[in-house]
Structure formats: structure tokens, C-alpha cells
Design a protein around this motif. Structure first.
Motif, PDB file in Angstrom:
ATOM      1  N   ALA A 181      26.792  38.636 -37.175  1.00 57.28           N
ATOM      2  CA  ALA A 181      25.666  38.331 -38.070  1.00 57.28           C
ATOM      3  C   ALA A 181      24.768  37.264 -37.452  1.00 57.28           C
ATOM      4  O   ALA A 181      23.536  37.361 -37.507  1.00 57.28           O
ATOM      5  CB  ALA A 181      26.193  37.856 -39.427  1.00 57.28           C
ATOM      6  N   LEU A 182      25.379  36.255 -36.834  1.00 61.61           N
ATOM      7  CA  LEU A 182      24.585  35.206 -36.189  1.00 61.61           C
ATOM      8  C   LEU A 182      23.787  35.763 -35.019  1.00 61.61           C
ATOM      9  O   LEU A 182      22.628  35.387 -34.808  1.00 61.61           O
ATOM     10  CB  LEU A 182      25.491  34.075 -35.719  1.00 61.61           C
ATOM     11  CG  LEU A 182      24.800  32.885 -35.054  1.00 61.61           C
ATOM     12  CD1 LEU A 182      23.830  32.215 -36.021  1.00 61.61           C
ATOM     13  CD2 LEU A 182      25.826  31.881 -34.552  1.00 61.61           C
ATOM     14  N   HIS A 183      24.379  36.694 -34.281  1.00 56.74           N
ATOM     15  CA  HIS A 183      23.669  37.304 -33.153  1.00 56.74           C
ATOM     16  C   HIS A 183      22.475  38.133 -33.619  1.00 56.74           C
ATOM     17  O   HIS A 183      21.463  38.226 -32.920  1.00 56.74           O
ATOM     18  CB  HIS A 183      24.637  38.173 -32.343  1.00 56.74           C
ATOM     19  CG  HIS A 183      25.696  37.381 -31.635  1.00 56.74           C
ATOM     20  ND1 HIS A 183      26.930  37.911 -31.285  1.00 56.74           N
ATOM     21  CD2 HIS A 183      25.713  36.075 -31.244  1.00 56.74           C
ATOM     22  CE1 HIS A 183      27.652  36.977 -30.688  1.00 56.74           C
ATOM     23  NE2 HIS A 183      26.940  35.861 -30.654  1.00 56.74           N
ATOM     24  N   GLN A 184      22.586  38.757 -34.787  1.00 55.12           N
ATOM     25  CA  GLN A 184      21.441  39.490 -35.354  1.00 55.12           C
ATOM     26  C   GLN A 184      20.368  38.524 -35.854  1.00 55.12           C
ATOM     27  O   GLN A 184      19.170  38.787 -35.735  1.00 55.12           O
ATOM     28  CB  GLN A 184      21.915  40.366 -36.512  1.00 55.12           C
ATOM     29  CG  GLN A 184      22.881  41.475 -36.127  1.00 55.12           C
ATOM     30  CD  GLN A 184      23.411  42.199 -37.355  1.00 55.12           C
ATOM     31  OE1 GLN A 184      22.651  42.583 -38.242  1.00 55.12           O
ATOM     32  NE2 GLN A 184      24.717  42.371 -37.426  1.00 55.12           N
ATOM     33  N   LEU A 185      20.815  37.419 -36.405  1.00 56.14           N
ATOM     34  CA  LEU A 185      19.908  36.463 -37.037  1.00 56.14           C
ATOM     35  C   LEU A 185      19.132  35.638 -36.018  1.00 56.14           C
ATOM     36  O   LEU A 185      17.931  35.369 -36.193  1.00 56.14           O
ATOM     37  CB  LEU A 185      20.720  35.541 -37.941  1.00 56.14           C
ATOM     38  CG  LEU A 185      20.017  34.425 -38.712  1.00 56.14           C
ATOM     39  CD1 LEU A 185      19.096  35.019 -39.763  1.00 56.14           C
ATOM     40  CD2 LEU A 185      21.063  33.518 -39.375  1.00 56.14           C
TER      41      LEU A 185
END
Length: 332
Positions: A193-197
């Protein structure tokens, strides 16, 4: 403000951010996490330690994602209040959050046959709902009225929330999985999720920072900005793009967390003034602090059960919104 005072203020903001991050990493855990284990995590990471692994794999991506989402929403709110010259403007009040949520839910349940990434669907919903509210609220008029814009936002927000709930009822077998997301939750965020964000957030925040000088001039009025060589239409468009990027990616990851974009810019202006050169980074830091501290409270309210962080920000932000509404009404 004297330079020494400014330095102390920025040091306090940075220290507050780091303190909130460390507190959020260990607070209210079903496992035996302590500041001692956190110190060991930072100084001597041990892959065989269960506490260190929990911090690294569960808490760290959740806390960093929450901090980035808080920064995104706070900066988006600051941009909106600057563009509209309306103290009540924010992604949640002007239905940008709910527009993104509706399109993401429609796409997730198969009601829209567009095979686009979640963040893209959120951006489309944010853009359409934001433009509709600004058009109905007269934001593009020569002399926009702040109360009219807020009323348009409340009306469209209610409509979009109703459509979202209707969609969930029609897709009852999948409804449970999106309930906490619709309130606003960061409890299940991981490194993916952090990599998408991260990349979209960096682009949106960088664009907001690059627009600081022209928005400072735009706040003075269209005539003044145009006379100083600012292409007001282009600046408004680029600022709107930054708002959509910051809001849509945050909603796609954590759901529509409300009131961060309304509350934080007002506090920030009291601390650093009205210049967007200071307002944007300070809003980002305070937004990160608010979401991280709200997440800590959300864990502790009914521990070990977790309350969605959106409930905490709503409890904090709603009285503030009522106060601003009354103040705006009395001054108009």
C-alpha cells in the motif's frame, strides 16, 4: 516573525512528527512492544526478534502510510482554501473525498466496466465531483460566496454518500469488506500500500510546493495576479490537478478520512502565517501528526478492537467545522 522563532517552530514541528511516529509504532499493541524494543529496532535491528519483525512488517508501513495520507489531505485542503479563498473548503467538505469513494466502490463491485487502477478511478471521481461542486457553488464567479460553495458541497456530498451506500446494499455479499474503508481506516495497510501511495503523493506534494509563489499572488486577487504576470487559469488547473492527485490516492488506499484538510490549514496559518512557502510543508507535517495521533487514539478507544481512524478525525473536526461555519456566517 523573528528568524530564531521560526527555527524553533520548525524544529518543534519536526520533533513532533518524529515523536508521533515513534509513539504510533509501539502504542496499543496486542504484542509486547515497548520503547525499549523500539530503541533496539532503530539501533540494532535483529531479524530473529519478534518485536522487531512486528514493527518492521506491520507497524512501520501502517504508520508511514498514515503520515503520508495526513500530509496529502492537509496540503490538498490548504490548496483548496487558497484557490477558493474560502476558509471552509476542504476535500471532505466539497465532496472530493466522497466522489473518489463512490467511483472506487462502483469499480470494485463491477458497476463500472472500466479496467483502470483504483487510484485512477478515485481521481476521476474526485475531479467530477469537485468540478460539479465548484460550478454549483459559484467558485468560478468573480465574487464567490463562501456559504454557497459549502452548501453545494454538503448537498453533493450527501448525494454521493447515498449512492455509495446504495451500491453497497446492491452488492451485499461484498459489503462487509468495504465498511471500515468507507469510514477511513489505515489498520490493514502494508508495504505494498505504501509503494502505491508514495509515487503519486511525491508528485502531488512537489507540484503543490512548485505552485507556492503563484498561489501567494492568486490569493491577492485575480487582477493583482494577472497584473504580476501570473496565468491564473493555468495555475488553478495545476493546483486542481495537485488536489486530485493527493486526495484520490489517499482515498484509494485508506478511504475518505475527513476533516484533516479542513482543520490543519487553519492551525498552520496561526503558526507560520499565510505564505504558501511555509504553509505547504508545515501543513504536511501537522497533517501527518494528526493522522498518526488519531490512529493511536483509534487503537486505544476500544482496545483490543480497533476503531477506524476516520471516526476519530470526525470527532475532532466536526466541532471545528461548526465553529468555522458560524464564524463565516457572522462575518458575511
Amino acid at each position: 516573525m523573528p528568524q530564531s522563532t521560526q527555527c524553533k517552530l520548525w524544529l518543534a514541528l519536526i520533533a513532533g512528527t518524529l515523536l508521533s511516529l515513534n509513539l504510533s509504532l509501539v502504542a496499543w499493541s496486542s504484542f509486547d512492544l515497548s520503547f525499549q524494543s523500539l530503541q533496539g529496532f532503530w539501533l540494532h535491528f535483529d531479524s530473529a526478534s519478534m518485536e522487531h519483525q512486528i514493527i518492521a512488517t506491520l507497524r512501520m508501513p501502517r504508520v508511514l502510510s498514515g503520515a503520508l495520507i495526513g500530509a496529502n489531505l492537509a496540503v490538498a485542503g490548504a490548496l483548496m482554501q487558497g484557490l477558493t479563498r474560502n476558509p471552509l473548503a476542504s476535500p471532505s467538505v466539497l465532496a472530493i473525498n466522497s466522489g473518489a469513494a463512490l467511483f472506487i466502490v462502483l469499480s470494485s463491485f463491477g458497476f463500472l466496466s472500466l479496467s483502470l487502477p483504483t487510484a485512477v478511478m478515485g481521481a476521476v471521481g474526485s475531479a467530477l465531483s469537485g468540478l460539479l461542486v465548484m460550478f454549483l457553488g459559484g467558485a468560478f464567479d468573480d465574487r464567490p460566496h463562501p456559504v454557497k460553495l459549502v452548501l453545494a458541497g454538503i448537498a453533493i456530498n450527501a448525494l454521493l454518500l447515498g449512492l455509495t451506500r446504495a451500491t453497497i446494499i446492491l452488492a451485499d455479499d461484498q459489503a462487509y469488506s468495504v465498511q471500515s474503508w468507507l469510514i477511513g481506516s489505515i489498520s490493514n495497510l502494508d508495504w505494498s500500500a505504501l509503494h502505491q501511495l508514495l509515487p503519486i503523493s511525491v508528485v502531488g506534494l512537489a507540484l503543490a510546493w512548485a505552485l507556492a509563489h503563484p498561489i501567494n499572488l492568486l490569493v491577492l486577487g485575480n487582477d493583482v495576479a494577472t497584473g504580476l504576470g501570473v496565468n491564473t487559469s493555468m495555475i488553478r488547473l495545476l493546483a486542481f490537478v495537485a488536489i486530485i492527485l493527493l486526495t484520490s490516492v489517499s482515498v484509494s488506499i485508506a478511504g475518505p478520512i475527513g476533516f484533516v484538510g479542513l482543520l490543519i490549514p487553519h492551525i498552520t496559518r496561526k503558526l507560520v502565517g499565510h505564505s504558501f512557502f511555509a504553509l505547504i510543508p508545515a501543513s504536511a507535517l501537522l497533517g501527518a501528526i494528526l493522522v498518526m495521533c488519531s490512529d493511536v487514539l483509534a487503537r486505544g478507544i476500544a482496545f483490543p478492537t480497533e476503531t477506524p481512524v476516520g471516526i476519530v478525525t470526525a470527532l475532532i473536526g466536526t466541532p471545528f467545522f461548526i465553529f468555522l461555519s458560524i464564524k463565516s456566517r457572522l462575518s458575511s
